[in-house]
Design an enzyme around this catalytic site. Structure first.
Site, PDB file in Angstrom:
ATOM      1  N   ASP A 200       0.783  -5.679   4.701  1.00 15.85           N
ATOM      2  CA  ASP A 200       1.074  -6.406   5.927  1.00 15.85           C
ATOM      3  C   ASP A 200       1.700  -5.465   6.955  1.00 15.85           C
ATOM      4  O   ASP A 200       2.597  -4.676   6.618  1.00 15.85           O
ATOM      5  CB  ASP A 200       2.037  -7.556   5.615  1.00 15.85           C
ATOM      6  CG  ASP A 200       2.393  -8.372   6.835  1.00 15.85           C
ATOM      7  OD1 ASP A 200       1.536  -9.126   7.305  1.00 15.85           O
ATOM      8  OD2 ASP A 200       3.531  -8.240   7.324  1.00 15.85           O
ATOM      9  N   GLU A 258      -2.534   5.518 -10.255  1.00 12.79           N
ATOM     10  CA  GLU A 258      -2.121   5.449 -11.660  1.00 12.79           C
ATOM     11  C   GLU A 258      -2.709   4.222 -12.352  1.00 12.79           C
ATOM     12  O   GLU A 258      -2.957   4.241 -13.559  1.00 12.79           O
ATOM     13  CB  GLU A 258      -0.600   5.383 -11.771  1.00 12.79           C
ATOM     14  CG  GLU A 258       0.140   6.651 -11.429  1.00 12.79           C
ATOM     15  CD  GLU A 258       1.637   6.481 -11.621  1.00 12.79           C
ATOM     16  OE1 GLU A 258       2.028   5.767 -12.585  1.00 12.79           O
ATOM     17  OE2 GLU A 258       2.416   7.021 -10.813  1.00 12.79           O
TER      18      GLU A 258
END
Length: 535
Positions: A200, A258
Protein backbone atom coordinates in the site's frame (compact mmCIF):
# COMPACT_ATOMS: atom_id res chain seq x y z
CA UNK A 1 6.38 -23.89 -11.91
CA UNK A 2 7.36 -21.09 -14.26
CA UNK A 3 9.76 -18.87 -12.31
CA UNK A 4 7.88 -15.80 -13.49
CA UNK A 5 4.43 -17.34 -13.09
CA UNK A 6 3.06 -14.06 -11.76
CA UNK A 7 3.40 -12.49 -15.21
CA UNK A 8 0.71 -14.87 -16.48
CA UNK A 9 -1.48 -14.74 -13.37
CA UNK A 10 -4.70 -12.88 -12.63
CA UNK A 11 -5.20 -11.13 -9.28
CA UNK A 12 -8.62 -10.86 -7.64
CA UNK A 13 -9.07 -8.32 -4.85
CA UNK A 14 -11.25 -9.15 -1.85
CA UNK A 15 -12.34 -6.33 0.46
CA UNK A 16 -13.00 -8.48 3.53
CA UNK A 17 -15.52 -6.22 5.26
CA UNK A 18 -17.84 -6.64 2.30
CA UNK A 19 -17.31 -10.15 0.98
CA UNK A 20 -19.15 -12.56 3.29
CA UNK A 21 -20.21 -12.29 6.93
CA UNK A 22 -20.11 -15.64 8.73
CA UNK A 23 -21.27 -14.63 12.22
CA UNK A 24 -24.11 -12.16 11.68
CA UNK A 25 -22.40 -9.02 12.96
CA UNK A 26 -22.82 -7.26 9.60
CA UNK A 27 -19.12 -7.25 8.72
CA UNK A 28 -17.40 -9.70 6.39
CA UNK A 29 -14.67 -11.85 7.88
CA UNK A 30 -12.01 -14.47 7.18
CA UNK A 31 -14.33 -17.48 7.67
CA UNK A 32 -16.65 -15.77 5.18
CA UNK A 33 -13.84 -15.55 2.63
CA UNK A 34 -13.06 -19.23 3.25
CA UNK A 35 -16.70 -20.02 2.54
CA UNK A 36 -16.48 -18.28 -0.84
CA UNK A 37 -13.09 -19.58 -2.02
CA UNK A 38 -14.71 -22.13 -4.34
CA UNK A 39 -16.48 -19.25 -6.09
CA UNK A 40 -13.16 -17.44 -6.54
CA UNK A 41 -11.46 -20.61 -7.78
CA UNK A 42 -14.24 -21.14 -10.33
CA UNK A 43 -13.52 -17.71 -11.74
CA UNK A 44 -10.14 -19.05 -12.81
CA UNK A 45 -8.03 -16.38 -11.10
CA UNK A 46 -4.69 -17.26 -9.53
CA UNK A 47 -4.03 -14.82 -6.68
CA UNK A 48 -6.44 -13.54 -4.01
CA UNK A 49 -5.40 -10.14 -2.68
CA UNK A 50 -7.07 -9.54 0.68
CA UNK A 51 -7.29 -5.99 1.96
CA UNK A 52 -6.09 -5.45 5.57
CA UNK A 53 -7.55 -7.65 8.31
CA UNK A 54 -5.01 -6.79 11.03
CA UNK A 55 -5.88 -5.38 14.44
CA UNK A 56 -7.09 -1.84 13.94
CA UNK A 57 -9.44 0.78 15.40
CA UNK A 58 -10.94 0.84 11.87
CA UNK A 59 -10.90 4.61 11.48
CA UNK A 60 -9.69 3.94 7.94
CA UNK A 61 -11.15 0.43 7.88
CA UNK A 62 -7.98 -1.57 8.42
CA UNK A 63 -5.52 0.71 6.66
CA UNK A 64 -4.69 2.05 10.14
CA UNK A 65 -2.88 -0.91 11.67
CA UNK A 66 -2.51 -1.34 15.45
CA UNK A 67 -0.83 -4.76 15.35
CA UNK A 68 0.86 -6.11 12.23
CA UNK A 69 1.01 -9.70 13.54
CA UNK A 70 -2.55 -10.42 14.56
CA UNK A 71 -6.05 -10.60 13.10
CA UNK A 72 -8.61 -8.07 14.29
CA UNK A 73 -11.39 -9.88 16.19
CA UNK A 74 -13.85 -8.30 13.76
CA UNK A 75 -12.40 -10.56 11.06
CA UNK A 76 -11.65 -13.66 13.12
CA UNK A 77 -8.48 -15.19 14.51
CA UNK A 78 -5.06 -16.35 13.39
CA UNK A 79 -6.50 -19.87 13.37
CA UNK A 80 -9.18 -18.65 10.94
CA UNK A 81 -6.43 -17.24 8.74
CA UNK A 82 -4.58 -20.55 8.78
CA UNK A 83 -7.75 -22.41 7.76
CA UNK A 84 -8.38 -19.92 4.96
CA UNK A 85 -4.89 -20.11 3.48
CA UNK A 86 -4.85 -23.92 3.70
CA UNK A 87 -8.13 -24.12 1.79
CA UNK A 88 -6.97 -21.57 -0.76
CA UNK A 89 -3.83 -23.59 -1.43
CA UNK A 90 -5.87 -26.78 -1.76
CA UNK A 91 -7.88 -25.04 -4.49
CA UNK A 92 -4.75 -23.87 -6.31
CA UNK A 93 -5.16 -20.26 -5.17
CA UNK A 94 -2.38 -18.08 -3.79
CA UNK A 95 -2.97 -15.57 -1.00
CA UNK A 96 -1.63 -12.01 -1.14
CA UNK A 97 -1.97 -9.81 1.94
CA UNK A 98 -2.04 -6.02 2.09
CA UNK A 99 0.97 -4.44 3.82
CA UNK A 100 0.48 -0.88 5.04
CA UNK A 101 4.01 0.15 5.95
CA UNK A 102 4.16 3.91 5.56
CA UNK A 103 2.01 4.63 8.61
CA UNK A 104 0.29 2.98 11.57
CA UNK A 105 -2.72 3.72 13.69
CA UNK A 106 -2.23 6.15 16.53
CA UNK A 107 -3.31 3.20 18.69
CA UNK A 108 -0.25 1.16 17.73
CA UNK A 109 2.06 0.53 20.72
CA UNK A 110 4.95 1.91 18.68
CA UNK A 111 3.27 5.31 18.40
CA UNK A 112 2.06 5.35 21.99
CA UNK A 113 5.65 4.93 23.11
CA UNK A 114 7.02 7.37 20.54
CA UNK A 115 4.71 10.19 21.57
CA UNK A 116 5.30 9.67 25.31
CA UNK A 117 8.57 11.64 25.33
CA UNK A 118 11.42 12.86 23.14
CA UNK A 119 13.97 10.41 24.54
CA UNK A 120 12.27 7.00 24.67
CA UNK A 121 13.57 4.03 22.60
CA UNK A 122 11.01 4.69 19.85
CA UNK A 123 11.13 8.48 19.99
CA UNK A 124 12.43 8.66 16.41
CA UNK A 125 10.29 5.87 14.94
CA UNK A 126 7.81 8.46 13.61
CA UNK A 127 8.24 11.76 11.76
CA UNK A 128 8.33 14.49 14.41
CA UNK A 129 9.20 18.15 13.86
CA UNK A 130 9.35 21.35 15.91
CA UNK A 131 6.97 24.17 15.01
CA UNK A 132 8.10 27.27 13.19
CA UNK A 133 8.75 30.29 15.46
CA UNK A 134 5.18 31.45 14.90
CA UNK A 135 3.78 28.05 15.91
CA UNK A 136 2.86 26.92 12.43
CA UNK A 137 3.76 23.47 11.04
CA UNK A 138 7.31 23.06 9.71
CA UNK A 139 6.27 23.18 6.02
CA UNK A 140 3.37 23.22 3.59
CA UNK A 141 2.91 19.46 3.12
CA UNK A 142 -0.70 18.36 2.69
CA UNK A 143 -2.63 15.25 3.64
CA UNK A 144 -4.28 13.16 0.92
CA UNK A 145 -7.43 13.22 3.05
CA UNK A 146 -7.52 17.02 3.39
CA UNK A 147 -5.72 19.77 5.29
CA UNK A 148 -2.17 19.90 6.58
CA UNK A 149 -0.18 16.69 6.92
CA UNK A 150 1.03 17.90 10.33
CA UNK A 151 -0.77 17.44 13.63
CA UNK A 152 0.23 19.11 16.88
CA UNK A 153 0.88 16.76 19.79
CA UNK A 154 0.68 18.28 23.26
CA UNK A 155 2.71 15.49 24.88
CA UNK A 156 5.93 16.12 22.92
CA UNK A 157 5.06 19.71 22.00
CA UNK A 158 5.91 18.85 18.42
CA UNK A 159 4.11 18.13 15.18
CA UNK A 160 3.87 14.63 13.76
CA UNK A 161 3.41 13.90 10.09
CA UNK A 162 0.40 12.08 8.63
CA UNK A 163 -0.02 11.65 4.87
CA UNK A 164 -3.56 10.39 5.40
CA UNK A 165 -5.83 10.68 8.46
CA UNK A 166 -4.70 12.52 11.58
CA UNK A 167 -5.01 9.14 13.32
CA UNK A 168 -2.48 7.60 10.88
CA UNK A 169 0.97 8.91 11.93
CA UNK A 170 3.77 8.34 9.44
CA UNK A 171 6.66 6.09 10.37
CA UNK A 172 10.23 7.35 10.00
CA UNK A 173 11.74 4.92 7.50
CA UNK A 174 15.10 6.64 7.84
CA UNK A 175 15.37 4.74 11.13
CA UNK A 176 16.82 1.26 10.42
CA UNK A 177 14.86 -0.28 13.30
CA UNK A 178 11.59 0.74 11.63
CA UNK A 179 12.59 -1.03 8.43
CA UNK A 180 13.61 -4.15 10.33
CA UNK A 181 10.40 -4.18 12.36
CA UNK A 182 8.40 -4.25 9.13
CA UNK A 183 10.54 -6.98 7.62
CA UNK A 184 10.10 -9.04 10.79
CA UNK A 185 6.32 -8.57 10.68
CA UNK A 186 6.25 -9.62 7.03
CA UNK A 187 8.30 -12.71 7.81
CA UNK A 188 5.64 -13.64 10.38
CA UNK A 189 3.05 -13.92 7.59
CA UNK A 190 5.41 -15.54 5.09
CA UNK A 191 6.02 -18.27 7.66
CA UNK A 192 2.25 -18.83 7.74
CA UNK A 193 2.27 -19.52 4.01
CA UNK A 194 1.48 -16.16 2.44
CA UNK A 195 2.38 -16.11 -1.26
CA UNK A 196 2.64 -12.39 -1.86
CA UNK A 197 2.11 -8.86 -0.60
CA UNK A 198 0.41 -5.82 -2.02
CA UNK A 199 2.41 -2.77 -0.90
CA UNK A 200 0.00 0.00 0.00
CA UNK A 201 1.21 3.51 -0.86
CA UNK A 202 4.66 2.05 -1.45
CA UNK A 203 6.28 5.33 -2.48
CA UNK A 204 5.20 7.07 0.74
CA UNK A 205 7.73 5.31 3.00
CA UNK A 206 10.41 8.04 3.08
CA UNK A 207 10.31 11.81 3.36
CA UNK A 208 12.89 14.52 2.72
CA UNK A 209 14.66 14.87 6.07
CA UNK A 210 15.29 18.57 5.48
CA UNK A 211 11.51 19.09 5.42
CA UNK A 212 11.57 21.40 2.38
CA UNK A 213 8.15 22.69 1.34
CA UNK A 214 6.67 21.36 -1.88
CA UNK A 215 6.41 23.75 -4.85
CA UNK A 216 3.12 24.34 -6.65
CA UNK A 217 2.22 21.72 -9.25
CA UNK A 218 2.82 22.82 -12.82
CA UNK A 219 -0.16 20.69 -13.81
CA UNK A 220 -2.77 20.07 -11.15
CA UNK A 221 -3.37 16.39 -10.37
CA UNK A 222 -7.07 15.58 -10.67
CA UNK A 223 -6.63 11.93 -11.60
CA UNK A 224 -5.37 10.39 -8.36
CA UNK A 225 -7.31 12.79 -6.09
CA UNK A 226 -10.62 14.61 -6.48
CA UNK A 227 -10.54 18.03 -8.08
CA UNK A 228 -12.02 19.47 -4.86
CA UNK A 229 -8.94 18.29 -2.94
CA UNK A 230 -6.06 20.82 -2.70
CA UNK A 231 -3.56 17.93 -2.44
CA UNK A 232 -3.36 17.93 -6.23
CA UNK A 233 -2.16 21.55 -6.26
CA UNK A 234 1.33 20.62 -5.03
CA UNK A 235 4.23 18.91 -6.76
CA UNK A 236 4.94 16.16 -4.22
CA UNK A 237 8.70 16.02 -4.55
CA UNK A 238 9.68 16.21 -0.87
CA UNK A 239 6.97 14.44 1.13
CA UNK A 240 7.16 11.10 -0.75
CA UNK A 241 8.93 9.15 -3.55
CA UNK A 242 12.38 9.65 -2.06
CA UNK A 243 15.46 7.84 -3.47
CA UNK A 244 16.13 6.00 -0.19
CA UNK A 245 13.07 3.84 -0.82
CA UNK A 246 14.85 1.88 -3.54
CA UNK A 247 17.34 0.38 -1.08
CA UNK A 248 14.50 -0.65 1.24
CA UNK A 249 12.66 -2.39 -1.61
CA UNK A 250 15.85 -4.35 -2.34
CA UNK A 251 15.82 -5.57 1.28
CA UNK A 252 12.16 -6.44 0.95
CA UNK A 253 12.76 -8.43 -2.24
CA UNK A 254 15.54 -10.46 -0.62
CA UNK A 255 13.13 -11.50 2.12
CA UNK A 256 10.38 -12.39 -0.36
CA UNK A 257 12.81 -14.43 -2.45
CA UNK A 258 13.54 -16.63 0.57
CA UNK A 259 9.92 -17.78 0.40
CA UNK A 260 9.27 -17.57 -3.33
CA UNK A 261 6.72 -14.83 -2.65
CA UNK A 262 5.94 -11.79 -4.80
CA UNK A 263 5.16 -8.11 -4.24
CA UNK A 264 2.98 -5.68 -6.16
CA UNK A 265 3.31 -2.00 -5.34
CA UNK A 266 0.63 0.70 -5.41
CA UNK A 267 2.19 3.83 -6.88
CA UNK A 268 0.48 7.18 -6.53
CA UNK A 269 2.93 9.78 -7.79
CA UNK A 270 3.16 12.86 -9.97
CA UNK A 271 5.04 10.73 -12.53
CA UNK A 272 3.82 7.26 -11.66
CA UNK A 273 5.38 5.56 -14.70
CA UNK A 274 8.85 6.76 -13.76
CA UNK A 275 8.38 5.42 -10.23
CA UNK A 276 7.00 2.11 -11.49
CA UNK A 277 10.03 1.73 -13.75
CA UNK A 278 12.45 2.47 -10.93
CA UNK A 279 10.70 0.13 -8.49
CA UNK A 280 10.41 -2.88 -10.84
CA UNK A 281 13.55 -2.74 -12.99
CA UNK A 282 16.49 -5.07 -12.44
CA UNK A 283 14.59 -7.95 -10.89
CA UNK A 284 15.71 -7.05 -7.37
CA UNK A 285 12.86 -4.88 -6.09
CA UNK A 286 9.10 -5.18 -6.62
CA UNK A 287 7.91 -7.89 -9.00
CA UNK A 288 5.23 -5.62 -10.45
CA UNK A 289 3.51 -2.32 -9.80
CA UNK A 290 0.32 -0.51 -10.70
CA UNK A 291 -0.79 3.10 -10.69
CA UNK A 292 -4.08 4.97 -10.89
CA UNK A 293 -3.63 5.55 -14.64
CA UNK A 294 -6.64 3.39 -15.57
CA UNK A 295 -8.52 4.12 -12.34
CA UNK A 296 -9.57 7.55 -13.56
CA UNK A 297 -12.82 8.75 -15.10
CA UNK A 298 -11.04 9.19 -18.44
CA UNK A 299 -11.59 6.08 -20.53
CA UNK A 300 -11.07 6.99 -24.16
CA UNK A 301 -9.29 4.51 -26.40
CA UNK A 302 -6.52 7.08 -26.84
CA UNK A 303 -6.04 7.36 -23.06
CA UNK A 304 -5.84 3.60 -22.56
CA UNK A 305 -3.45 3.24 -25.49
CA UNK A 306 -1.21 6.03 -24.20
CA UNK A 307 -0.94 4.47 -20.72
CA UNK A 308 0.07 1.08 -22.10
CA UNK A 309 2.46 2.49 -24.70
CA UNK A 310 4.10 4.89 -22.26
CA UNK A 311 4.50 2.07 -19.76
CA UNK A 312 6.11 -0.17 -22.37
CA UNK A 313 8.48 2.59 -23.47
CA UNK A 314 9.59 3.61 -19.98
CA UNK A 315 9.43 0.36 -17.99
CA UNK A 316 11.96 -1.62 -19.97
CA UNK A 317 12.60 -4.73 -17.88
CA UNK A 318 9.92 -4.32 -15.21
CA UNK A 319 6.36 -5.57 -15.21
CA UNK A 320 3.06 -3.86 -14.65
CA UNK A 321 -0.44 -4.64 -13.54
CA UNK A 322 -3.56 -3.18 -15.12
CA UNK A 323 -6.50 -2.48 -12.84
CA UNK A 324 -9.71 -0.70 -13.78
CA UNK A 325 -11.36 -1.02 -10.36
CA UNK A 326 -10.50 -1.30 -6.69
CA UNK A 327 -11.66 -0.21 -3.22
CA UNK A 328 -10.51 3.40 -3.71
CA UNK A 329 -12.43 4.45 -6.84
CA UNK A 330 -15.98 4.39 -8.15
CA UNK A 331 -16.92 1.12 -9.84
CA UNK A 332 -15.87 0.97 -13.46
CA UNK A 333 -19.39 0.47 -14.87
CA UNK A 334 -20.33 3.87 -13.45
CA UNK A 335 -16.97 5.63 -13.69
CA UNK A 336 -16.58 4.76 -17.37
CA UNK A 337 -20.25 5.49 -18.14
CA UNK A 338 -21.40 2.00 -19.04
CA UNK A 339 -24.77 2.22 -17.28
CA UNK A 340 -26.77 2.06 -20.51
CA UNK A 341 -25.94 -1.64 -20.78
CA UNK A 342 -23.93 -2.68 -17.70
CA UNK A 343 -23.73 -6.38 -18.57
CA UNK A 344 -22.39 -5.79 -22.09
CA UNK A 345 -20.07 -3.06 -20.86
CA UNK A 346 -18.63 -5.26 -18.08
CA UNK A 347 -17.94 -8.05 -20.58
CA UNK A 348 -16.20 -5.64 -22.95
CA UNK A 349 -14.02 -4.04 -20.25
CA UNK A 350 -12.95 -7.42 -18.87
CA UNK A 351 -12.01 -8.69 -22.32
CA UNK A 352 -9.99 -5.54 -22.97
CA UNK A 353 -8.27 -5.68 -19.56
CA UNK A 354 -7.28 -9.32 -20.10
CA UNK A 355 -5.81 -8.42 -23.50
CA UNK A 356 -3.35 -5.78 -22.29
CA UNK A 357 0.27 -6.66 -21.61
CA UNK A 358 0.64 -7.05 -17.85
CA UNK A 359 -0.93 -8.83 -14.90
CA UNK A 360 -4.66 -8.03 -14.62
CA UNK A 361 -6.08 -7.15 -11.22
CA UNK A 362 -9.84 -7.58 -10.85
CA UNK A 363 -11.99 -6.09 -8.09
CA UNK A 364 -14.70 -8.08 -6.34
CA UNK A 365 -18.11 -7.48 -7.89
CA UNK A 366 -16.82 -6.22 -11.22
CA UNK A 367 -17.23 -9.76 -12.56
CA UNK A 368 -20.93 -9.33 -11.69
CA UNK A 369 -21.20 -5.95 -13.49
CA UNK A 370 -22.00 -4.12 -10.26
CA UNK A 371 -22.37 -0.36 -10.61
CA UNK A 372 -21.46 2.27 -8.03
CA UNK A 373 -23.88 2.14 -5.12
CA UNK A 374 -25.53 5.35 -3.93
CA UNK A 375 -24.94 5.55 -0.18
CA UNK A 376 -26.87 8.38 1.55
CA UNK A 377 -24.88 10.80 3.69
CA UNK A 378 -26.32 9.52 6.97
CA UNK A 379 -24.93 6.03 6.20
CA UNK A 380 -21.52 7.14 4.88
CA UNK A 381 -18.66 5.50 6.76
CA UNK A 382 -15.61 6.71 4.82
CA UNK A 383 -13.91 9.68 6.56
CA UNK A 384 -12.57 10.81 3.18
CA UNK A 385 -16.13 11.14 1.90
CA UNK A 386 -17.34 12.96 5.01
CA UNK A 387 -14.61 15.58 4.54
CA UNK A 388 -15.35 16.38 0.90
CA UNK A 389 -19.11 15.69 0.72
CA UNK A 390 -21.11 16.27 -1.44
CA UNK A 391 -18.79 17.06 -4.38
CA UNK A 392 -16.83 13.90 -3.52
CA UNK A 393 -18.82 11.21 -1.75
CA UNK A 394 -15.91 9.05 -0.73
CA UNK A 395 -15.23 5.40 -1.41
CA UNK A 396 -18.23 3.69 0.17
CA UNK A 397 -20.09 3.33 -3.13
CA UNK A 398 -17.59 0.74 -4.37
CA UNK A 399 -17.28 -0.96 -0.99
CA UNK A 400 -20.87 -2.03 -0.35
CA UNK A 401 -21.30 -5.76 0.41
CA UNK A 402 -21.48 -8.34 -2.34
CA UNK A 403 -24.99 -9.56 -3.18
CA UNK A 404 -24.73 -13.35 -3.36
CA UNK A 405 -28.45 -14.12 -3.46
CA UNK A 406 -31.74 -12.28 -3.81
CA UNK A 407 -32.51 -12.85 -0.14
CA UNK A 408 -32.46 -10.12 2.50
CA UNK A 409 -29.15 -8.27 2.46
CA UNK A 410 -28.17 -10.26 -0.61
CA UNK A 411 -27.13 -13.26 1.45
CA UNK A 412 -24.16 -11.28 2.74
CA UNK A 413 -25.21 -11.25 6.40
CA UNK A 414 -28.00 -12.27 8.74
CA UNK A 415 -27.44 -9.06 10.67
CA UNK A 416 -27.39 -5.40 9.72
CA UNK A 417 -24.69 -4.81 7.09
CA UNK A 418 -22.04 -2.22 7.86
CA UNK A 419 -22.96 -0.56 4.56
CA UNK A 420 -26.30 -1.18 2.82
CA UNK A 421 -26.38 -3.84 0.13
CA UNK A 422 -27.42 -2.05 -3.05
CA UNK A 423 -30.91 -3.12 -4.27
CA UNK A 424 -29.68 -3.00 -7.87
CA UNK A 425 -26.94 -5.48 -6.93
CA UNK A 426 -29.44 -7.84 -5.31
CA UNK A 427 -31.42 -7.85 -8.57
CA UNK A 428 -28.36 -9.28 -10.38
CA UNK A 429 -26.98 -11.33 -7.49
CA UNK A 430 -24.34 -13.98 -8.10
CA UNK A 431 -26.86 -16.81 -7.61
CA UNK A 432 -29.05 -15.35 -10.36
CA UNK A 433 -26.12 -15.02 -12.73
CA UNK A 434 -25.13 -18.64 -12.13
CA UNK A 435 -28.29 -19.70 -13.99
CA UNK A 436 -27.70 -17.47 -17.01
CA UNK A 437 -25.07 -18.70 -19.45
CA UNK A 438 -24.64 -15.22 -20.90
CA UNK A 439 -24.37 -13.41 -17.57
CA UNK A 440 -21.30 -11.29 -16.85
CA UNK A 441 -20.22 -13.87 -14.26
CA UNK A 442 -20.28 -16.81 -16.64
CA UNK A 443 -18.68 -14.73 -19.36
CA UNK A 444 -15.86 -13.82 -16.95
CA UNK A 445 -15.25 -17.51 -16.23
CA UNK A 446 -15.08 -18.35 -19.93
CA UNK A 447 -12.96 -15.33 -20.82
CA UNK A 448 -10.42 -16.05 -18.09
CA UNK A 449 -10.23 -19.73 -19.06
CA UNK A 450 -9.80 -18.80 -22.74
CA UNK A 451 -7.00 -16.34 -21.93
CA UNK A 452 -5.05 -19.15 -20.28
CA UNK A 453 -5.02 -20.99 -23.62
CA UNK A 454 -3.61 -17.94 -25.45
CA UNK A 455 0.08 -17.40 -24.60
CA UNK A 456 0.06 -14.38 -26.90
CA UNK A 457 -2.23 -12.61 -24.39
CA UNK A 458 -0.16 -13.49 -21.35
CA UNK A 459 3.39 -13.12 -22.60
CA UNK A 460 3.31 -11.52 -26.06
CA UNK A 461 4.45 -8.08 -27.16
CA UNK A 462 1.79 -5.46 -27.82
CA UNK A 463 1.31 -2.86 -30.56
CA UNK A 464 -1.70 -0.65 -31.28
CA UNK A 465 -3.33 0.30 -34.58
CA UNK A 466 -4.50 3.78 -35.53
CA UNK A 467 -8.30 3.71 -35.54
CA UNK A 468 -10.79 6.42 -34.56
CA UNK A 469 -12.56 6.72 -31.22
CA UNK A 470 -14.15 4.93 -29.48
CA UNK A 471 -12.32 1.89 -30.87
CA UNK A 472 -9.18 0.37 -29.38
CA UNK A 473 -7.31 -2.02 -31.70
CA UNK A 474 -4.17 -3.94 -30.80
CA UNK A 475 -2.02 -6.91 -31.73
CA UNK A 476 -0.30 -9.37 -29.38
CA UNK A 477 2.67 -11.26 -30.83
CA UNK A 478 4.78 -14.07 -29.39
CA UNK A 479 7.58 -15.94 -31.11
CA UNK A 480 6.40 -19.36 -32.24
CA UNK A 481 2.70 -18.37 -32.03
CA UNK A 482 0.29 -16.76 -34.48
CA UNK A 483 -0.25 -13.08 -33.74
CA UNK A 484 -3.63 -12.12 -32.32
CA UNK A 485 -5.56 -9.00 -33.30
CA UNK A 486 -8.13 -7.65 -30.84
CA UNK A 487 -10.55 -4.80 -31.53
CA UNK A 488 -12.82 -3.24 -28.87
CA UNK A 489 -15.70 -0.79 -29.19
CA UNK A 490 -15.69 1.25 -25.98
CA UNK A 491 -18.86 3.05 -27.01
CA UNK A 492 -22.55 2.17 -26.72
CA UNK A 493 -23.30 2.76 -30.42
CA UNK A 494 -22.40 0.41 -33.32
CA UNK A 495 -19.21 1.31 -35.17
CA UNK A 496 -17.43 0.30 -38.35
CA UNK A 497 -13.72 0.99 -38.79
CA UNK A 498 -11.21 0.20 -41.49
CA UNK A 499 -8.40 -2.05 -40.28
CA UNK A 500 -6.41 -3.47 -43.21
CA UNK A 501 -4.47 -5.75 -40.84
CA UNK A 502 -7.72 -7.61 -40.13
CA UNK A 503 -8.45 -8.35 -43.81
CA UNK A 504 -8.40 -12.08 -44.30
CA UNK A 505 -7.75 -12.70 -40.61
CA UNK A 506 -9.15 -15.87 -39.10
CA UNK A 507 -11.76 -15.14 -36.45
CA UNK A 508 -10.92 -16.67 -33.10
CA UNK A 509 -13.48 -18.73 -31.23
CA UNK A 510 -13.42 -16.49 -28.17
CA UNK A 511 -16.03 -16.58 -25.39
CA UNK A 512 -18.83 -14.70 -27.10
CA UNK A 513 -18.27 -11.00 -27.76
CA UNK A 514 -20.16 -9.87 -30.87
CA UNK A 515 -18.29 -8.50 -33.86
CA UNK A 516 -17.21 -9.35 -37.40
CA UNK A 517 -14.71 -8.38 -40.11
CA UNK A 518 -15.67 -8.03 -43.77
CA UNK A 519 -12.89 -7.14 -46.24
CA UNK A 520 -10.88 -5.32 -43.61
CA UNK A 521 -13.90 -3.48 -42.23
CA UNK A 522 -14.43 -4.27 -38.54
CA UNK A 523 -18.10 -4.09 -37.63
CA UNK A 524 -18.86 -3.95 -33.92
CA UNK A 525 -22.12 -3.39 -32.04
CA UNK A 526 -22.10 -1.23 -28.94
CA UNK A 527 -19.57 -2.67 -26.48
CA UNK A 528 -18.65 -5.33 -29.01
CA UNK A 529 -15.25 -6.85 -29.71
CA UNK A 530 -13.51 -9.06 -32.24
CA UNK A 531 -10.49 -11.36 -31.90
CA UNK A 532 -8.67 -12.94 -34.82
CA UNK A 533 -5.39 -14.47 -35.92
CA UNK A 534 -3.41 -12.04 -38.05
CA UNK A 535 -3.08 -13.20 -41.65
Amino acid sequence: MNKEWWKEAIIYQVYPRSYQDSNGDGVGDLPGITERLEYIARLGVDIVWISPFFKSPMRDFGYDVADYCDVDPLFGTLADFDVMIAKAHSLGLKIMIDQVMSHTSEDHPWFKESRSSRDNPKADWYVWADPLPDGNPPNNWLSVFGGSSWQWDSRRKQYYMHNFLVSQPDLNFHHPEVQQAHLDALRFWLERGVDGVRMDACNFHFHDRSLKSNPPALVRDTSTVSDVNPYGMQAHIHDKTQPENVAFLVKLRKLLDEYGAIAIGEVGADDSLAVMAEYTEGGDKLHLAYSFNLLTAVHTAAHIRKQVEDFGARVIDGWGSWSVGNHDVARVVTRWEGQSNPAAFARLVLAMQLSLRGTPCLYQGDELAFSEADVPYELIQDPYGKTFWPEFKGRDGCRTPIAWTQDDNGGFTKGTPWLPVAPEHIAIAASTQEEDRDSPLNFARRMIAWRKTMPQLTRGDIVFFDVPEPVLALQRSLEGERSVIAVFNLGAQPVEVSLPQAAGAEKLAQPGLPGEVVDGQVKLPGYGAWFGYAK
